[in-house]
Write a protein that holds these residues in place. Structure first.
Motif, PDB file in Angstrom:
ATOM      1  N   TYR A 203       0.846  -1.129  -0.145  1.00  0.00           N
ATOM      2  CA  TYR A 203       0.165  -0.049   0.072  1.00  0.00           C
ATOM      3  C   TYR A 203       0.725   1.335   0.120  1.00  0.00           C
ATOM      4  O   TYR A 203       1.885   1.279   0.876  1.00  0.00           O
ATOM      5  CB  TYR A 203      -0.872   0.278   1.163  1.00  0.00           C
ATOM      6  CG  TYR A 203      -1.714  -1.253   1.601  1.00  0.00           C
ATOM      7  CD1 TYR A 203      -3.023  -1.189   1.310  1.00  0.00           C
ATOM      8  CD2 TYR A 203      -1.100  -2.366   2.173  1.00  0.00           C
ATOM      9  CE1 TYR A 203      -3.790  -2.386   1.575  1.00  0.00           C
ATOM     10  CE2 TYR A 203      -1.776  -3.307   2.539  1.00  0.00           C
ATOM     11  CZ  TYR A 203      -3.221  -3.441   1.868  1.00  0.00           C
ATOM     12  OH  TYR A 203      -4.113  -4.436   2.131  1.00  0.00           O
ATOM     13  N   TYR A 232      -2.956   0.082  -4.055  1.00  0.00           N
ATOM     14  CA  TYR A 232      -2.698  -1.328  -3.911  1.00  0.00           C
ATOM     15  C   TYR A 232      -2.223  -2.129  -4.834  1.00  0.00           C
ATOM     16  O   TYR A 232      -2.653  -2.011  -6.013  1.00  0.00           O
ATOM     17  CB  TYR A 232      -4.138  -1.864  -3.303  1.00  0.00           C
ATOM     18  CG  TYR A 232      -3.990  -3.283  -2.782  1.00  0.00           C
ATOM     19  CD1 TYR A 232      -3.666  -3.648  -1.342  1.00  0.00           C
ATOM     20  CD2 TYR A 232      -4.329  -4.340  -3.831  1.00  0.00           C
ATOM     21  CE1 TYR A 232      -3.625  -5.071  -1.113  1.00  0.00           C
ATOM     22  CE2 TYR A 232      -4.250  -5.834  -3.315  1.00  0.00           C
ATOM     23  CZ  TYR A 232      -4.108  -5.879  -1.969  1.00  0.00           C
ATOM     24  OH  TYR A 232      -3.839  -7.371  -1.653  1.00  0.00           O
ATOM     25  N   ASN A 255      -7.312   0.416  -5.647  1.00  0.00           N
ATOM     26  CA  ASN A 255      -7.168   1.604  -4.677  1.00  0.00           C
ATOM     27  C   ASN A 255      -7.686   1.283  -3.292  1.00  0.00           C
ATOM     28  O   ASN A 255      -8.622   0.236  -3.225  1.00  0.00           O
ATOM     29  CB  ASN A 255      -7.922   2.676  -5.194  1.00  0.00           C
ATOM     30  CG  ASN A 255      -7.459   3.233  -6.399  1.00  0.00           C
ATOM     31  OD1 ASN A 255      -6.179   3.422  -6.734  1.00  0.00           O
ATOM     32  ND2 ASN A 255      -8.083   3.701  -7.450  1.00  0.00           N
ATOM     33  N   SER A 256      -7.419   1.779  -2.340  1.00  0.00           N
ATOM     34  CA  SER A 256      -7.671   1.442  -1.023  1.00  0.00           C
ATOM     35  C   SER A 256      -7.920   2.702  -0.114  1.00  0.00           C
ATOM     36  O   SER A 256      -7.363   3.827  -0.450  1.00  0.00           O
ATOM     37  CB  SER A 256      -6.615   0.683  -0.133  1.00  0.00           C
ATOM     38  OG  SER A 256      -6.162  -0.459  -0.762  1.00  0.00           O
ATOM     39  N   THR A 286      -9.849  -2.337   0.605  1.00  0.00           N
ATOM     40  CA  THR A 286      -9.348  -2.348  -0.765  1.00  0.00           C
ATOM     41  C   THR A 286     -10.501  -2.371  -1.573  1.00  0.00           C
ATOM     42  O   THR A 286     -11.204  -3.550  -1.568  1.00  0.00           O
ATOM     43  CB  THR A 286      -8.343  -3.237  -1.020  1.00  0.00           C
ATOM     44  OG1 THR A 286      -7.116  -3.048  -0.132  1.00  0.00           O
ATOM     45  CG2 THR A 286      -7.699  -3.114  -2.634  1.00  0.00           C
TER      46      THR A 286
END
Length: 323
Positions: A203, A232, A255-256, A286
């Motif tokens: 991350y 991520y 994406n997180s 996520t």
């Protein structure tokens, strides 16, 4: 003669007045210079009393959980959950080092590193034939007592508000987290002999939030809440499946969003040393993304990565050295 004496009288008085003004000026200038030096000395002394550096080594224990799943195709169907991995009851020791530099009385920068070793844990591997996790056609419970969790961040903090002993400090920062999870052979499953598959997740992103601090004479109590936006990426090595390529069998990208918190209790032993206890939590969700599978004898295939979730709790004890 009377007129001349009158002029002489005024001339003498003017000379006396000019001399008094000159004497006063000559006295005031050194006085102001001394006062300026005194105030400068007091300012420097006050700055010298502010500890510029804080170094905090710490150790403790952590417990965590991690899971992810993929769909049957790139559209997220056939079925919507095809394969799911859950690592749970992951436990082990944690070690860390925080280094803080107080730029001014209000502004500071901190670099933090924490490493956690996974020494206990288990993993569930399940495949489904129908939507919504129905009609499971494969299930395995495996050992996962190996791996690590690593967190690093750089934070800038500013004391924005002060109400007596209570401070509010906004925080912005950069973060990097890396995790390595294992799937290991289980004594209850002879087919898992030689299994040592790995999944490495990363991350990268930035954090924002605030620290609330109550400073008392005998202790201080702090609470920090941070949100984070990360990219991520993950790669896996499935060592027992011959069709998969090695060392990268498949990858995930998405994406997180992170939400983390820290409750800190600090007790000073002297002016330069504090004992601190921290309870930290970290939740990272996520979102859906792309799963790419790499094979030895056929082309790369893409499916929908349904997302992942990570949860960690840690209890830590440290010593904070100030100088």
């Amino acid at each position: 003669m009377v007129l001349n004496n009158h002029y002489v009288y005024f001339a003498v008085n003017k000379i006396k007045t000019d001399m008094l003004i000159a004497l006063r000026i000559s006295f005031i200038k050194p006085f102001l210079a001394c006062l300026t030096l005194f105030l400068f000395y007091q300012t420097v002394s006050a700055q010298d009393n502010l500890h510029k550096w804080e170094v905090k080594p710490y150790a403790g224990i952590q417990q965590s959980r991690f899971d992810w799943s993929i769909a049957g195709n790139a559209a997220g169907t056939s079925p919507n959950v095809l394969s799911e991995l859950i690592w749970k009851n992951l436990k082990g020791p944690s070690f860390g080092l925080d280094i803080k530099y107080n730029i001014t009385e209000r502004l500071s920068i901190k670099a933090a590193n924490q490493y956690s070793s996974i020494t206990r844990g288990e993993a569930e591997d399940t495949d489904y034939a129908e939507d919504n996790r129905q009609s499971a056609f494969y299930f395995d419970l495996l050992n996962a007592n190996k791996g690590y969790l690593y967190d690093a961040n750089l934070q800038l903090s500013y004391q924005l508000l002060k109400f007596g002993d209570f401070n509010i400090n906004p925080i912005v920062g950069l973060s990097y987290n890396q995790q390595k999870f294992h799937l290991l052979e289980s004594a209850n499953n002879p087919d898992s002999k030689g299994l040592n598959s790995t999944y490495v997740a990363r991350y990268k992103g930035f954090d924002f939030g605030a620290e609330l601090v109550l400073k008392m004479q005998k202790f201080s109590l702090g609470a920090t809440v941070l949100g984070g936006f990360y990219t991520y990426s993950a790669k896996a090595n499935w060592n027992l499946i011959p069709d998969f390529a090695k060392p990268v069998s498949f990858t995930h990208k998405a994406n997180s969003f992170s939400l983390s918190g820290d409750i800190n209790l600090a007790v000073p032993l002297n002016k330069s040393l504090r004992v601190e206890v921290d309870y930290k939590i970290n939740n990272i969700n996520t979102y859906s993304g792309v799963d790419k599978a790499y094979f030895n004898s056929r082309s790369t295939e893409e499916t929908q990565f349904n997302g992942a979730s990570f949860r960690k709790n840690a209890l830590l004890l440290g010593l904070n050295f100030s100088f």
